[in-house]
Write a protein that holds these residues in place. Structure first.
Motif, PDB file in Angstrom:
ATOM      1  N   LEU A 173      43.329  53.678  38.994  1.00  0.00           N
ATOM      2  CA  LEU A 173      43.744  53.001  37.769  1.00  0.00           C
ATOM      3  C   LEU A 173      44.741  53.871  37.000  1.00  0.00           C
ATOM      4  N   ALA A 174      44.403  55.149  36.869  1.00  0.00           N
ATOM      5  CA  ALA A 174      45.267  56.060  36.101  1.00  0.00           C
ATOM      6  C   ALA A 174      46.666  56.119  36.698  1.00  0.00           C
ATOM      7  N   SER A 175      46.770  56.191  38.019  1.00  0.00           N
ATOM      8  CA  SER A 175      48.109  56.313  38.609  1.00  0.00           C
ATOM      9  C   SER A 175      48.918  55.045  38.358  1.00  0.00           C
ATOM     10  N   ARG A 176      48.255  53.891  38.331  1.00  0.00           N
ATOM     11  CA  ARG A 176      48.969  52.630  38.066  1.00  0.00           C
ATOM     12  C   ARG A 176      49.363  52.512  36.588  1.00  0.00           C
ATOM     13  N   VAL A 177      48.474  52.934  35.694  1.00  0.00           N
ATOM     14  CA  VAL A 177      48.794  52.911  34.255  1.00  0.00           C
ATOM     15  C   VAL A 177      49.977  53.849  33.988  1.00  0.00           C
ATOM     16  N   ASN A 178      49.947  55.014  34.624  1.00  0.00           N
ATOM     17  CA  ASN A 178      50.998  56.002  34.378  1.00  0.00           C
ATOM     18  C   ASN A 178      52.332  55.573  34.951  1.00  0.00           C
ATOM     19  N   ASP A 179      52.314  54.999  36.141  1.00  0.00           N
ATOM     20  CA  ASP A 179      53.581  54.555  36.724  1.00  0.00           C
ATOM     21  C   ASP A 179      54.227  53.499  35.831  1.00  0.00           C
ATOM     22  N   ALA A 180      53.391  52.603  35.292  1.00  0.00           N
ATOM     23  CA  ALA A 180      53.918  51.526  34.438  1.00  0.00           C
ATOM     24  C   ALA A 180      54.158  52.009  33.007  1.00  0.00           C
ATOM     25  N   GLU A 181      53.640  53.181  32.649  1.00  0.00           N
ATOM     26  CA  GLU A 181      53.662  53.694  31.268  1.00  0.00           C
ATOM     27  C   GLU A 181      53.197  52.614  30.297  1.00  0.00           C
ATOM     28  N   ALA A 182      51.997  52.104  30.592  1.00  0.00           N
ATOM     29  CA  ALA A 182      51.452  51.018  29.775  1.00  0.00           C
ATOM     30  C   ALA A 182      51.099  51.518  28.382  1.00  0.00           C
ATOM     31  N   ARG A 183      51.376  50.675  27.383  1.00  0.00           N
ATOM     32  CA  ARG A 183      51.023  51.046  26.000  1.00  0.00           C
ATOM     33  C   ARG A 183      49.625  50.557  25.653  1.00  0.00           C
ATOM     34  N   LEU A 184      49.168  49.553  26.384  1.00  0.00           N
ATOM     35  CA  LEU A 184      47.871  48.955  26.083  1.00  0.00           C
ATOM     36  C   LEU A 184      47.118  48.705  27.385  1.00  0.00           C
ATOM     37  N   VAL A 185      45.786  48.895  27.330  1.00  0.00           N
ATOM     38  CA  VAL A 185      44.940  48.508  28.460  1.00  0.00           C
ATOM     39  C   VAL A 185      43.935  47.483  27.949  1.00  0.00           C
ATOM     40  N   ILE A 186      43.803  46.373  28.671  1.00  0.00           N
ATOM     41  CA  ILE A 186      42.797  45.371  28.324  1.00  0.00           C
ATOM     42  C   ILE A 186      41.708  45.422  29.387  1.00  0.00           C
ATOM     43  N   THR A 187      40.468  45.631  28.949  1.00  0.00           N
ATOM     44  CA  THR A 187      39.380  45.790  29.910  1.00  0.00           C
ATOM     45  C   THR A 187      38.128  45.073  29.408  1.00  0.00           C
ATOM     46  N   ALA A 188      37.017  45.253  30.115  1.00  0.00           N
ATOM     47  CA  ALA A 188      35.733  44.689  29.688  1.00  0.00           C
ATOM     48  C   ALA A 188      34.690  45.794  29.761  1.00  0.00           C
ATOM     49  N   ASP A 189      33.574  45.579  29.073  1.00  0.00           N
ATOM     50  CA  ASP A 189      32.500  46.566  29.197  1.00  0.00           C
ATOM     51  C   ASP A 189      32.005  46.635  30.632  1.00  0.00           C
ATOM     52  N   VAL A 190      31.704  45.453  31.207  1.00  0.00           N
ATOM     53  CA  VAL A 190      31.133  45.432  32.562  1.00  0.00           C
ATOM     54  C   VAL A 190      31.635  44.236  33.361  1.00  0.00           C
ATOM     55  N   GLY A 191      31.473  44.361  34.675  1.00  0.00           N
ATOM     56  CA  GLY A 191      31.599  43.220  35.575  1.00  0.00           C
ATOM     57  C   GLY A 191      30.231  43.010  36.213  1.00  0.00           C
ATOM     58  N   TYR A 192      30.072  41.891  36.922  1.00  0.00           N
ATOM     59  CA  TYR A 192      28.819  41.656  37.637  1.00  0.00           C
ATOM     60  C   TYR A 192      29.127  41.438  39.106  1.00  0.00           C
ATOM     61  N   ASP A 193      28.281  41.997  39.952  1.00  0.00           N
ATOM     62  CA  ASP A 193      28.467  41.824  41.388  1.00  0.00           C
ATOM     63  C   ASP A 193      27.109  41.763  42.064  1.00  0.00           C
ATOM     64  N   ARG A 194      26.810  40.614  42.660  1.00  0.00           N
ATOM     65  CA  ARG A 194      25.514  40.381  43.309  1.00  0.00           C
ATOM     66  C   ARG A 194      24.354  40.766  42.401  1.00  0.00           C
ATOM     67  N   GLY A 195      24.465  40.342  41.148  1.00  0.00           N
ATOM     68  CA  GLY A 195      23.371  40.575  40.208  1.00  0.00           C
ATOM     69  C   GLY A 195      23.358  41.960  39.602  1.00  0.00           C
ATOM     70  N   LYS A 196      24.211  42.841  40.116  1.00  0.00           N
ATOM     71  CA  LYS A 196      24.254  44.197  39.563  1.00  0.00           C
ATOM     72  C   LYS A 196      25.332  44.281  38.488  1.00  0.00           C
ATOM     73  N   THR A 197      25.063  45.124  37.486  1.00  0.00           N
ATOM     74  CA  THR A 197      26.047  45.340  36.434  1.00  0.00           C
ATOM     75  C   THR A 197      26.971  46.479  36.848  1.00  0.00           C
TER      76      THR A 197
END
Ligand code: 6R9
Length: 629
Positions: A173-197
């Motif tokens: 993630l860091a290498s992609r953010v840095n290459d793009a020199e992003a000013r903002l990141v939009i994320t979530a607290d968690v994802g769910y996968d097969r019932g796991k957080t």
């Protein structure tokens, strides 16, 4: 690959369109339309473009300055105007645009009107943070509607989005953010996968300690009570949108304005930031979605991709919205909580178009035909497959369990191509395992290294002979890497795939000719995995190959040389796998690791992966005269 090639070569069945399919189809006579389209590709594409709305028209359809293309030169437009405003003005305002189903069966439904309001609020919120045309925003979200809203909101104001698949780890993630020199990141607290957080925010925290360009982080909080956020840098999504007005004019952009960067794997360890633009990409995704899936206003369109990959960009978000479709998207895996998951969704929502992957089909095949039989699948009319070659067995199974009369669109394309290039249309006779013929306006061929067209059934390289509107415009910050696509074989775009054409001109894709692998349809570079392996303190050298796998198409096998003094143990192998997971993500972890004393190399020191692969598969390694060790 050996088995797969053999079954593909033996395949000879042909399925003709049913009367029902023919009656419904936009394109009745592919051969005639195709001939017309390639006699005048610019005429064909400008005809498609005229079905959409532009703020000002183009003066030139194509400016081709090899290998640099500009389409719809002089025009201004905004892809979101065509995805939203064009529909909201009409009866489609209250048509369902997006149905989202969470892993726990939670349902969220957005009409075109509501989607437009959300997008506008988000666009206004972006503006309030000071984001302007040309700025980059990284979107690191699980498969939730906010992902779609955030993408469109960026596009609305000319901000360039860079969606990073939420399965990637912090360094990736860091290498992609840095290459793009992003000013903002939009994320979530968690994802769910097969019932796991699956915590995501901590991954962002770790990544951002290495990303100086990021000023703010917006967090979609799915858990309650909500996670603590560190104001003012960290902002809650709901608060962020709450006080924003629901109107925001689409910025009038030059057609060549970048829409997004999407990082994809190549032959070196560094991912490539593929750049797509508003105008041409809009025309390509619009036209292909319409004709390949024969999309009509009463269709319910279900694509299983994740917007973290290109299929999600083009065929969950942009292409279907440009066509005013009703889109179903579902979080989670095809066999969770049981292998009836997708069949159940098809029944529940009356899905008519179902676009999936060979890996998912092969996975569902393993659970048997009783699962699809339990559900009413009679609403289906067109099926699709993407991401890797589909073996005839999986094709036949998919065709049979869905009623035996629905055409399967085996769509071949790439992150770089933006839209589907080689594909049947519903009225084209189908041969299981073949992506069939080029889309309208696309000239494709199979050639040798010098660019000479090959006779039927001779294996060679898949190439595209002329520019097309949705082609990538460059590799972000790396124009030299872009040029390689058009300079490898003279006068054409080289895709990197091995292919042959049969006597009917049908194209049969066999896999990659380079060091890119497709694991469960996810694109990875062997070099990327190797560099993650050697970041482990016990590993001296590593070589990675893709090995044919019954379900996921290719699996990752690694050969490693340990540093002196290290000894092989199950714990060490596990810790090496953990290292790859931490560096890149779960999808990149090798399923097999062999410790070896040496690796085959050329005299210049390059690892000969093809020799390792041939040896692994018990095949002839071919010319090994350049081998050093
Ligand atoms: C859309 C997407 C691109 C590579 C491509 C090829 C393989 C995709 C295929 C297919 C055979 C198909 N590929 N679709 N191979 N038949 N229908 O997958 O983009 O992730 O960039 O991968 O995927 O090898 O070169 P991307």
């Amino acid at each position: 690959m050996g088995d797969k090639i053999e079954t593909l070569l033996k395949e000879s069945r042909t399925y003709h369109p049913t009367a029902k399919t023919k009656a419904a189809a936009y394109i009745q006579d592919y051969e005639a339309e195709y001939k017309k389209s390639i006699a005048d590709p610019e005429g064909f594409w400008s005809g498609m473009a005229k079905q959409l709305e532009w703020f000002t028209p183009w003066h030139t359809v194509l400016e081709w300055n090899y290998p640099w293309a500009k389409w719809f030169v002089g025009a201004t437009c905004n892809i979101t105007y065509n995805c939203l405003d064009r529909h909201v003005r009409t009866w489609r305002k209250n048509k369902v645009a997006l149905i989202w189903v969470g892993e726990n069966d939670q349902e969220r439904v957005f009409t075109y009107g509501e989607l437009a309001r959300q997008v506008n609020r988000c666009a206004n919120a972006l503006k309030q943070l000071g984001l302007r045309k040309g700025d980059r925003v990284t979107i690191y979200l699980p498969k939730i509607p906010e992902q779609v809203v955030a993408m469109l909101a960026c596009a609305r104001i000319g901000v360039v989005h860079s969606v990073v698949y939420s399965g990637f780890s912090a360094p990736a993630l860091a290498s992609r953010v840095n290459d793009a020199e992003a000013r903002l990141v939009i994320t979530a607290d968690v994802g769910y996968d097969r019932g796991k957080t699956i915590p995501l925010k901590p991954v962002v925290d770790e990544a951002l300690s290495h990303c100086p360009s990021v000023e703010h982080v917006v967090v979609v909080r799915r858990q309650s009570p909500g996670w603590e956020l560190a104001a003012p840098k960290e902002i809650d999504w709901t608060d962020w949108l709450h006080s924003q007005p629901a109107a925001c004019e689409a910025e009038q952009l030059d057609a060549e304005t970048p829409l997004y960067i999407l990082y994809t794997s190549g032959t070196t360890g560094k991912p490539k930031g593929v750049v797509h633009v508003h105008g041409g990409y809009m025309v390509g995704t619009y036209a292909t979605t319409k004709y390949v899936f024969d999309l009509k206003d009463d269709d319910v369109y279900f694509c299983v991709a994740d917007p973290g990959w290109v299929t999600g960009h083009s065929y969950i978000v942009y292409g279907p919205l440009l066509n005013g479709a009703t889109i179903l998207t579902a979080e989670g895996k095809p066999d969770y909580p049981n292998p009836g998951r997708w069949w159940h969704l098809i029944e529940r929502y009356g899905v008519s178009i179902f676009y999936t992957t060979p890996t998912a089909i092969r996975l569902l095949m393993r659970y048997g035909e009783d699962w699809p039989k339990k559900f009413d699948l009679s609403t289906l009319r067109i099926l699709g497959s993407v991401g890797e070659p589909i073996n005839p067995e999986a094709w036949e199974w998919f065709h049979r369990v869905t009623g035996g009369d629905k055409p399967i669109m085996d769509t071949w394309w790439q992150t770089e191509t933006g839209a589907i290039l080689i594909t049947p249309l519903p009225t084209v006779p189908l041969k299981p395992g073949s992506a069939t013929r080029p889309f309208l306006g696309i000239e494709a061929d199979v050639v040798d290294r010098e660019g000479n067209s090959l006779p039927p059934n001779a294996g060679g390289f898949a190439v595209i002979k002329k520019p097309w509107p949705s082609m990538m415009r460059t590799i972000y910050k790396d124009p030299e890497r872009y040029k390689v696509y058009w300079n490898t074989i003279p006068n054409c775009y080289t895709a990197g795939d091995v292919c042959h054409k049969d006597a009917d001109g049908y194209m049969w894709f066999m896999g990659r000719a380079d060091d890119v692998i497709k694991v469960a349809g996810n694109r990875l570079g062997t070099a990327e995995v190797e560099s993650a392996l050697v970041s482990h303190p016990a590993v001296a050298e590593a070589a990675v190959i893709g090995k044919p796998h019954k379900t996921v198409g290719e699996s990752i096998k690694a050969f490693i040389i340990l540093k002196q003094g290290q000894t092989e143990s199950p714990e060490l192998i596990q810790s090496i796998k953990d290292q790859v997971k931490a560096e890149l993500g779960k999808i990149a972890v090798p399923s097999e690791i062999d410790i070896v004393p040496s690796l085959p190399k050329t005299r210049s020191g390059k690892i000969m992966r093809r020799v390792l692969k041939a040896k692994e598969l018990g095949q002839d390694p071919g010319d090994i005269s350049t081998i050093e060790e």
